[in-house]
Write a protein that holds these residues in place. Structure first.
Motif, PDB file in Angstrom:
ATOM      1  N   ALA A   1      22.444  37.918  32.803  1.00 51.51           N
ATOM      2  CA  ALA A   1      21.368  36.991  33.084  1.00 51.51           C
ATOM      3  C   ALA A   1      20.203  37.667  33.791  1.00 51.51           C
ATOM      4  O   ALA A   1      19.062  37.231  33.669  1.00 51.51           O
ATOM      5  CB  ALA A   1      21.899  35.846  33.944  1.00 51.51           C
ATOM      6  N   LEU A   2      20.501  38.728  34.521  1.00 47.03           N
ATOM      7  CA  LEU A   2      19.458  39.328  35.336  1.00 47.03           C
ATOM      8  C   LEU A   2      19.626  40.839  35.295  1.00 47.03           C
ATOM      9  O   LEU A   2      20.723  41.345  35.502  1.00 47.03           O
ATOM     10  CB  LEU A   2      19.619  38.836  36.779  1.00 47.03           C
ATOM     11  CG  LEU A   2      18.656  39.401  37.809  1.00 47.03           C
ATOM     12  CD1 LEU A   2      17.287  38.795  37.605  1.00 47.03           C
ATOM     13  CD2 LEU A   2      19.152  39.120  39.213  1.00 47.03           C
ATOM     14  N   SER A   3      18.548  41.537  34.983  1.00 45.47           N
ATOM     15  CA  SER A   3      18.695  42.992  35.048  1.00 45.47           C
ATOM     16  C   SER A   3      17.797  43.546  36.135  1.00 45.47           C
ATOM     17  O   SER A   3      16.639  43.164  36.248  1.00 45.47           O
ATOM     18  CB  SER A   3      18.398  43.626  33.688  1.00 45.47           C
ATOM     19  OG  SER A   3      17.033  43.890  33.579  1.00 45.47           O
ATOM     20  N   VAL A   4      18.369  44.402  36.954  1.00 45.38           N
ATOM     21  CA  VAL A   4      17.587  45.032  38.017  1.00 45.38           C
ATOM     22  C   VAL A   4      17.836  46.527  37.958  1.00 45.38           C
ATOM     23  O   VAL A   4      18.963  46.957  37.715  1.00 45.38           O
ATOM     24  CB  VAL A   4      17.992  44.524  39.426  1.00 45.38           C
ATOM     25  CG1 VAL A   4      17.461  43.152  39.682  1.00 45.38           C
ATOM     26  CG2 VAL A   4      19.476  44.571  39.597  1.00 45.38           C
ATOM     27  N   SER A   5      16.790  47.316  38.124  1.00 47.01           N
ATOM     28  CA  SER A   5      17.000  48.761  38.152  1.00 47.01           C
ATOM     29  C   SER A   5      15.886  49.427  38.939  1.00 47.01           C
ATOM     30  O   SER A   5      14.763  48.922  38.986  1.00 47.01           O
ATOM     31  CB  SER A   5      17.040  49.324  36.731  1.00 47.01           C
ATOM     32  OG  SER A   5      15.806  49.086  36.108  1.00 47.01           O
ATOM     33  N   PHE A   6      16.232  50.523  39.554  1.00 48.10           N
ATOM     34  CA  PHE A   6      15.218  51.293  40.271  1.00 48.10           C
ATOM     35  C   PHE A   6      14.332  52.028  39.276  1.00 48.10           C
ATOM     36  O   PHE A   6      14.807  52.464  38.217  1.00 48.10           O
ATOM     37  CB  PHE A   6      15.881  52.322  41.179  1.00 48.10           C
ATOM     38  CG  PHE A   6      16.420  51.739  42.444  1.00 48.10           C
ATOM     39  CD1 PHE A   6      15.571  51.108  43.336  1.00 48.10           C
ATOM     40  CD2 PHE A   6      17.765  51.831  42.737  1.00 48.10           C
ATOM     41  CE1 PHE A   6      16.061  50.577  44.514  1.00 48.10           C
ATOM     42  CE2 PHE A   6      18.259  51.297  43.912  1.00 48.10           C
ATOM     43  CZ  PHE A   6      17.411  50.664  44.795  1.00 48.10           C
ATOM     44  N   ALA A   7      13.063  52.176  39.621  1.00 47.21           N
ATOM     45  CA  ALA A   7      12.163  52.911  38.739  1.00 47.21           C
ATOM     46  C   ALA A   7      12.477  54.397  38.809  1.00 47.21           C
ATOM     47  O   ALA A   7      12.271  55.129  37.851  1.00 47.21           O
ATOM     48  CB  ALA A   7      10.718  52.646  39.122  1.00 47.21           C
ATOM     49  N   LYS A   8      12.956  54.871  39.939  1.00 45.94           N
ATOM     50  CA  LYS A   8      13.397  56.257  40.037  1.00 45.94           C
ATOM     51  C   LYS A   8      14.543  56.353  41.044  1.00 45.94           C
ATOM     52  O   LYS A   8      14.777  55.406  41.797  1.00 45.94           O
ATOM     53  CB  LYS A   8      12.240  57.174  40.439  1.00 45.94           C
ATOM     54  CG  LYS A   8      11.606  56.858  41.782  1.00 45.94           C
ATOM     55  CD  LYS A   8      10.503  57.863  42.045  1.00 45.94           C
ATOM     56  CE  LYS A   8       9.636  57.581  43.249  1.00 45.94           C
ATOM     57  NZ  LYS A   8      10.236  57.322  44.514  1.00 45.94           N
ATOM     58  N   ILE A   9      15.226  57.478  41.032  1.00 41.08           N
ATOM     59  CA  ILE A   9      16.338  57.644  41.954  1.00 41.08           C
ATOM     60  C   ILE A   9      15.799  57.820  43.367  1.00 41.08           C
ATOM     61  O   ILE A   9      14.803  58.521  43.577  1.00 41.08           O
ATOM     62  CB  ILE A   9      17.174  58.878  41.572  1.00 41.08           C
ATOM     63  CG1 ILE A   9      17.697  58.713  40.153  1.00 41.08           C
ATOM     64  CG2 ILE A   9      18.315  59.087  42.543  1.00 41.08           C
ATOM     65  CD1 ILE A   9      18.499  59.889  39.672  1.00 41.08           C
ATOM     66  N   ALA A  10      16.443  57.196  44.311  1.00 42.23           N
ATOM     67  CA  ALA A  10      15.971  57.294  45.693  1.00 42.23           C
ATOM     68  C   ALA A  10      16.111  58.735  46.189  1.00 42.23           C
ATOM     69  O   ALA A  10      17.031  59.437  45.788  1.00 42.23           O
ATOM     70  CB  ALA A  10      16.803  56.366  46.567  1.00 42.23           C
ATOM     71  N   PRO A  11      15.193  59.183  47.038  1.00 44.52           N
ATOM     72  CA  PRO A  11      15.322  60.536  47.581  1.00 44.52           C
ATOM     73  C   PRO A  11      16.574  60.599  48.449  1.00 44.52           C
ATOM     74  O   PRO A  11      17.002  59.588  48.990  1.00 44.52           O
ATOM     75  CB  PRO A  11      14.060  60.697  48.442  1.00 44.52           C
ATOM     76  CG  PRO A  11      13.670  59.306  48.781  1.00 44.52           C
ATOM     77  CD  PRO A  11      14.069  58.456  47.612  1.00 44.52           C
ATOM     78  N   SER A  12      17.147  61.785  48.580  1.00 48.02           N
ATOM     79  CA  SER A  12      18.399  61.822  49.329  1.00 48.02           C
ATOM     80  C   SER A  12      18.167  61.994  50.823  1.00 48.02           C
ATOM     81  O   SER A  12      19.095  61.901  51.603  1.00 48.02           O
ATOM     82  CB  SER A  12      19.312  62.913  48.792  1.00 48.02           C
ATOM     83  OG  SER A  12      18.678  64.151  48.932  1.00 48.02           O
ATOM     84  N   ILE A  13      16.933  62.265  51.207  1.00 44.15           N
ATOM     85  CA  ILE A  13      16.650  62.427  52.638  1.00 44.15           C
ATOM     86  C   ILE A  13      15.432  61.576  53.014  1.00 44.15           C
ATOM     87  O   ILE A  13      14.443  61.536  52.270  1.00 44.15           O
ATOM     88  CB  ILE A  13      16.350  63.908  52.977  1.00 44.15           C
ATOM     89  CG1 ILE A  13      17.612  64.740  52.765  1.00 44.15           C
ATOM     90  CG2 ILE A  13      15.833  64.062  54.399  1.00 44.15           C
ATOM     91  CD1 ILE A  13      17.422  66.195  53.036  1.00 44.15           C
ATOM     92  N   ILE A  14      15.537  60.882  54.124  1.00 43.27           N
ATOM     93  CA  ILE A  14      14.348  60.216  54.656  1.00 43.27           C
ATOM     94  C   ILE A  14      14.022  60.879  55.999  1.00 43.27           C
ATOM     95  O   ILE A  14      14.843  60.867  56.915  1.00 43.27           O
ATOM     96  CB  ILE A  14      14.578  58.706  54.840  1.00 43.27           C
ATOM     97  CG1 ILE A  14      14.973  58.085  53.504  1.00 43.27           C
ATOM     98  CG2 ILE A  14      13.333  58.036  55.385  1.00 43.27           C
ATOM     99  CD1 ILE A  14      15.244  56.609  53.585  1.00 43.27           C
ATOM    100  N   ALA A  15      12.863  61.465  56.051  1.00 45.94           N
ATOM    101  CA  ALA A  15      12.475  62.227  57.235  1.00 45.94           C
ATOM    102  C   ALA A  15      12.348  61.286  58.439  1.00 45.94           C
ATOM    103  O   ALA A  15      12.176  60.082  58.270  1.00 45.94           O
ATOM    104  CB  ALA A  15      11.154  62.938  56.976  1.00 45.94           C
TER     105      ALA A  15
END
Lengths: 955, 196
Positions: free
Chosen positions: A771-785
């Motif tokens: 019923a609902l599709s959700v997806s990230f536009a790109k893979i999240a970075p593995s580090i957040i400064a």
């Protein structure tokens, strides 16, 4: 250094000096006797113990059996000197195996070394567990090993060893490792900066993920991300480049890991993956002269092709791969030919149409004549996989021809395969019989019983075939030497169906008898027994040769073999009964057809092929064998199951609940709290109280719950931006935009602490993927400064009505491993668009839709504004925030709110919705009525709008 | 996984044997069996060999017997043989053999067959830095070398304290002058005559 022990050096030199085996043995026996005596006397210091144990080890390496030194090795392990400890561990790992009783004695020393603050001691201990760890060690030490693996203070080389040690323990005793519970923590290590750690952890994840696909689902994203970084962005340390190829081992592992999962649905991951695979294939376009470089590149390439086939056997990428493979199978390099054929067999087993492979049929058939048996085997596998109705004639013919010259080790498998192909792709029964009989006469000894059983089965069940089969088998039997299997088939078929051809010239009963009986003397007892049975059948149908047959029985009554003798006696008695007796006829009734059953051949073949340990992701002739474990798994975890335990509650929300409320009259104002809210709560809490392990196994994040989370979520259901989650470490903000059935949600993730968040992972789960599709536009970075924010775009598409908001789960390492899972404020009202209606139009439609079930109504308590009046402003805000157009001047009562909207869905089209809200100040109650052309929509809309307005609202 | 690592010379004498799955039969027969399989193959044939014959040796007696493959490489007088199952990439293992050889070469400075004889313990230690319990531990030669050096240092320190007569003993790679019989097979490898 071993050579620092002079006694040992001397010993080695002596043995090397021994010119003949006897001298060597003598020297060793002497030494062992000496050592045995020394050990018995006791009182040895560490150095002496080390020296003797080293000698014992050396003797063992030479291949002699040694039965001493175990106890001393155990003692050396607990020594405080590294050199002694090391020899002790070496002895333990070489001399003992996992079931050795001595191991019980070392568990405590090993634990001590694991907990030691000295990395090289840790390493020795880990290495010992990884080599000889049995049940007891697994139970006692798994926790300690896991601790070493995840501890932030562990050195890289310790973590590497710990990962592999854990893997070994898991392989041996999977029940000891709580794999699902440790999943997110272990997967997070795949983001480590050190590639060596990543390789080892990937091996571990690969083994665990096979058994816990859903729990380890995150690793798919991690693997894709890592491949992207290695192949596209060339992000790796120079030392991990092996002859200019970025860590081929890691690439191979990751590519293989991805094959254990069903092809991803996520468009972003898919695109990245295709890009990576394309890049790998391009890299191989220009072969270099360096052998090692080529080797490494090809290793990666072959896995990449395997993955490409797994993802989509019909993609353009696979066509590219086919071209490459075609080049490989005619390569001059044997290794490349071998792997080319292997991979092509995979393609043939998976692809829907085989044209691309068939184009190279000639080359492949030629490979059967390769000078290398390894290549020949692969060619056989490939021919087996690529066979279908069109080319079965050629391939089976070719295999039959090759069978006669094939290596002995290969023949049995070949016979099985030919038999299967012949049966599966037989165009005509005639061809089938011809081929199989030729096979039996050609392969002789290598024909298993299954093969001829199957022939008999098929002939018996196919009436048209019987006369023909009898004739052909007779012709074969006429040749001077026929193999016993052929005699068996002949005996059986002629016995049953010989009478069908008895009137043709050349096939008369007496000729049949003579031909068959002439073979009898070369056969083993079981075959002769079968022939006797044939004869008794003939007594029934060929009275003209009864005399000869009875003669045979007569003679066999005196043989030594019990079975033969008994048969002969019984048949003799049966045959010599008076002619009018019907017993014989009844006994020799024609055999009824066999019940249809699966061919035993395939069972046999697949038994030969199944793997333990790491599963192969495919089998030869994949379409033939059902055993496709990895690919057969369903695409999505069965999320429905989870809600099985809360199903009563959920269904309440959907439909029955509205009906319930309607039965309550408006006057029944003593409802203290609306049943909707209550039920919604139970379903929520039930989901949460489901056993943690169960959730982990299914890969479903445990929702983070507290008062604030619910408040934030609720607020966002009727506004487009705001805070979704916040704690001391991170803040998650949302900005969203919807248009029609499409939406885009920007998730802002801010790191609030002064250290980086590493191994950051963001994942989305939908409970209603249809019923609902959700997806990230790109893979999240593995580090957040530190003190930085990252933005992740989520693409949303509404296909049908849905009731469960998708879950966003975040996990990261900040000192410890943390994970957060919250629902994203994506609800069905977000896909509403305004519609303008006049009073007349509104009421016309209102009436048209009518009452239940397309109406959903509820009464709920409300809180009044501070002034004591109805908080109309807030109500209007919620309604219009839910994207309904408030229509003024339609309801005569100004405090009532009337609104309308159209819900856009990609698959179910547009649905109109009308709503009326009637607050009652005195009763502090409010009635909400939603009418919609779809009943599901009405109920869901009513629930969504009511929630923030009622007194139960958390804000 | 990797089931066994064997090194034997061209006349079939084992120089290093390591089994990661318990053996059903004597290791000598196994080595002889593999030796006869491998040594009969010409140089131009591929480095992989299906080995259903070996299954009875390696304890896969249950009916879902693994498909074992032998991956081998010949360096001058020595055969390096890895017995692996279908979970390993054949070329990957071939690369791994190269890494192992390069690591041995680092540690022994121009390694030769005699090094493996006299320093069997060291060879095992190096192997344990490459493969652990049948699984690939590390593939980076630098990293392997570093770990080996580290262990050697620790050993040397503890050794010095254990034996007061010793003046430091030998570090990794030091060989007695009388034993120096370099076979130059590593240079052979570098020129790529045989190695593939």
């Amino acid at each position: 250094m071993a050579t620092s022990m002079r006694g040992l050096t001397q010993f080695i030199a002596d043995i090397r000096g021994a010119r003949v085996r006897e001298l060597e043995e003598k020297r060793i026996n002497k030494e062992m006797a000496n050592i045995r005596k020394r050990f018995k006397d006791g009182n040895l210091d560490g150095y002496q113990k080390k020296k003797y144990v080293a000698k014992v080890i050396f003797t063992y390496i030479l291949g002699y059996k040694v039965d001493i030194g175990h106890m001393e090795a155990v003692n050396l392990i607990s020594s405080m000197k590294y050199s002694e400890k090391q020899i002790g561990y070496l002895a333990v790992t070489l001399l003992m195996h996992e079931n050795s009783d001595f191991l019980r004695l070392v568990v405590n020393s090993i634990r001590k070394d694991l907990n030691e603050n000295n990395e090289i001691y840790n390493c020795l201990a880990l290495h010992a567990i990884a080599n000889v760890g049995g049940q007891e060690m697994a139970e006692a030490l798994a926790e300690d090993v896991h601790r070493l693996l995840i501890s932030p203070t562990s050195e890289n080389f310790v973590r590497k060893k710990a990962a592999l040690t854990l893997l070994r323990l898991y392989r041996k005793h999977p029940e000891v490792i709580p794999a699902a519970e440790w999943a997110s923590r272990i997967v997070s290590l795949m983001d480590d900066i050190d590639l060596g750690v990543v390789i080892c952890v990937t091996s571990l994840v690969m083994a665990l993920a096979q058994d816990h696909l859903e729990a380890y689902a995150v690793c798919y994203q991690k693997a894709v991300d890592r491949l992207n970084r290695l192949v596209i962005e060339h992000e790796y340390t120079a030392t991990y480049a092996y002859y200019k190829v970025p860590s081929p081992w890691l690439q191979v592992k990751l590519l293989r890991l991805l094959q254990y999962y069903p092809p991803t649905e996520d468009p972003t991951l898919r695109n990245i993956l295709f890009e990576v695979l394309q890049a790998i294939m391009n890299n191989c376009a220009e072969p270099t002269r360096n052998v090692q470089h080529n080797n490494a590149q090809h290793a990666v390439l072959f896995e990449a092709i395997g993955l490409a086939i797994h993802l989509d056997p019909n993609s353009p990428l696979v066509s590219t791969a086919t071209v490459l493979l075609a080049r490989f199978i005619s390569s001059r390099e044997t290794n490349v030919r071998y792997l080319g054929l292997d991979t092509m067999a995979y393609l043939a087993a998976r692809a829907d149409h085989l044209e691309a492979v068939k184009r190279h049929q000639g080359t492949i058939i030629l490979s059967l004549r390769d000078k290398d048996i390894s290549v020949r085997r692969r060619a056989l596998d490939l021919l087996y996989s690529m066979c279908d109705v069109d080319n079965s004639d050629v391939i089976v013919g070719e295999l039959l021809r090759y069978l006669k010259v094939a290596d002995y080790g290969l023949r049995e498998e070949m016979v099985l395969k030919i038999a299967i192909l012949t049966e599966k792709y037989a165009g005509t029964y005639k061809w089938y019989v011809d081929t199989i009989l030729e096979l039996i006469s050609a392969a002789g000894d290598h024909v298993g019983d299954e093969v001829w059983y199957r022939v008999v089965q098929i002939v018996t069940n196919t009436e048209d075939l019987q006369a023909y089969a009898a004739r052909v088998v007779f012709e074969y039997l006429k040749s001077p030497s026929s193999h016993e299997s052929l005699v068996k088939v002949g005996g059986y078929i002629l016995g049953e169906y010989g009478h069908l051809i008895a009137n043709d010239s050349g096939y008369s009963p007496i000729e049949q008898f003579q031909v068959l009986h002439s073979k009898s003397q070369f056969c083993m007892a079981p075959t002769r027994a079968l022939l006797l049975s044939t004869y008794i059948k003939w007594v029934n149908v060929f009275p003209e040769i009864k005399e000869q047959l009875v003669n045979v029985f007569e003679r066999y009554r005196h043989v030594l073999d019990v079975d033969l003798q008994q048969r002969a006696c019984e048949f003799y008695a049966l045959a010599t009964r008076p002619a009018e007796d019907e017993v014989l006829q009844n006994v020799c009734e024609e055999i009824p057809p066999f019940p249809a059953r699966e061919s035993a051949l395939q069972t046999r073949l697949s038994r030969k092929l199944t793997d333990a340990g790491d599963r192969r992701t495919w089998v030869h002739g994949g379409s033939v064998t059902l055993d496709r474990q990895a690919t057969r798994r369903t695409t999505k975890p069965a999320l429905g199951d989870i809600h099985g335990n809360g199903s009563a509650a959920t269904s309440g929300i959907d439909g029955s609940n509205g009906a319930n409320d309607i039965t309550q009259s408006l006057m029944g104002l003593d409802l203290s709290s609306s049943p909707t809210a209550l039920q919604a709560k139970t379903s929520f809490s039930e989901l949460q109280s489901a056993p943690a392990q169960f959730l982990a196994e299914k890969g479903i994040p445990r929702l983070t719950t507290n008062h604030n989370v619910e408040r934030w979520f609720e607020k966002l259901t009727y506004s487009s931006e705001g805070v979704l989650y916040e704690d001391v470490q991170i803040q998650v903000g949302i900005k969203s935009r919807f248009h029609g059935h499409i939406g885009q949600v920007a998730v802002y993730i801010g790191n609030k602490i002064s250290a980086p968040l590493t191994s950051f992972t963001a994942l989305l789960h939908t409970e209603e993927p249809d019923a609902l599709s959700v997806s990230f536009a790109k893979i999240a970075p593995s580090i957040i400064a530190p003190r930085m924010q990252t933005q992740q775009l989520v693409n949303v598409e509404c296909k049908k009505v849905f009731t469960k908001a998708p879950i966003l789960s975040l996990s990261f390492l900040a000192g410890a491993h943390q994970s957060i899972a919250v629902r994203l404020p994506i609800v069905v009202t977000k896909f509403l668009e305004h519609v303008k209606l006049g009073q007349a139009e509104f009421f016309e439609r209102w009436k048209l839709i009518g009452g239940p079930p397309r109406e959903s109504q509820a009464i709920f308590p409300i809180t009044l504004a501070d002034s004591g009046f109805i908080n109309t402003e807030r109500q209007r805000q919620v309604v219009s925030g839910s994207c309904l157009n408030i229509l003024d001047g339609i309801d005569p009562n100004p405090s009532n709110i009337v609104a309308a909207g159209i819900l856009h869905m990609a698959e179910d089209g547009n649905v109109g919705c009308l709503m009326r809200l009637e607050p009652n100040k005195d009763a502090k109650l409010c009635r909400i009525t939603v009418r919609s052309t779809s009943e599901n929509v009405a109920a869901e809309l009513q629930r969504l709008i009511q929630k923030p307005l009622s007194t139960d609202a958390v804000s | 996984m990797i089931h066994a690592v064997l090194i034997f010379n061209t006349s079939g004498v084992p120089r290093l044997t390591k089994f990661y799955t318990p053996l059903q039969q004597s290791s000598q027969t196994l080595v002889q069996k593999i030796y006869s399989l491998v040594s009969s193959r010409q140089a131009s044939l591929c480095n992989f060999l299906d080995a259903p014959e070996l299954e009875s040796f390696l304890g896969q007696t249950d009916d879902n017997g693994e498909k074992l493959r032998v991956v081998y490489r010949n360096y001058a007088t020595l055969y390096f043989v890895f017995v692996v199952d279908s979970a390993e990439s054949e070329l990957g293992i071939l690369d791994l053999i190269q890494v192992f050889v390069e690591s041995l070469d680092r540690a022994f400075e121009n390694v030769c067959e005699l090094d493996l004889v006299y320093h069997f313990d060291e060879a095992h230690h190096i192997l344990s830095e490459v493969i652990q319990g049948g699984l690939v531990l590390e593939t980076n030669v630098e990293e392997i070398d570093r770990a080996v050096q580290e262990a050697a240092k620790a050993r040397k320190e503890s050794f010095a304290s254990a034996n007061p007569l010793s003046l430091g003993g030998g570090g990794v790679g030091s060989r007695g002058g009388t034993l120096q019989t370099p076979l130059h097979w590593i240079t052979d490898r570098l020129t790529g005559v045989r190695a593939r």
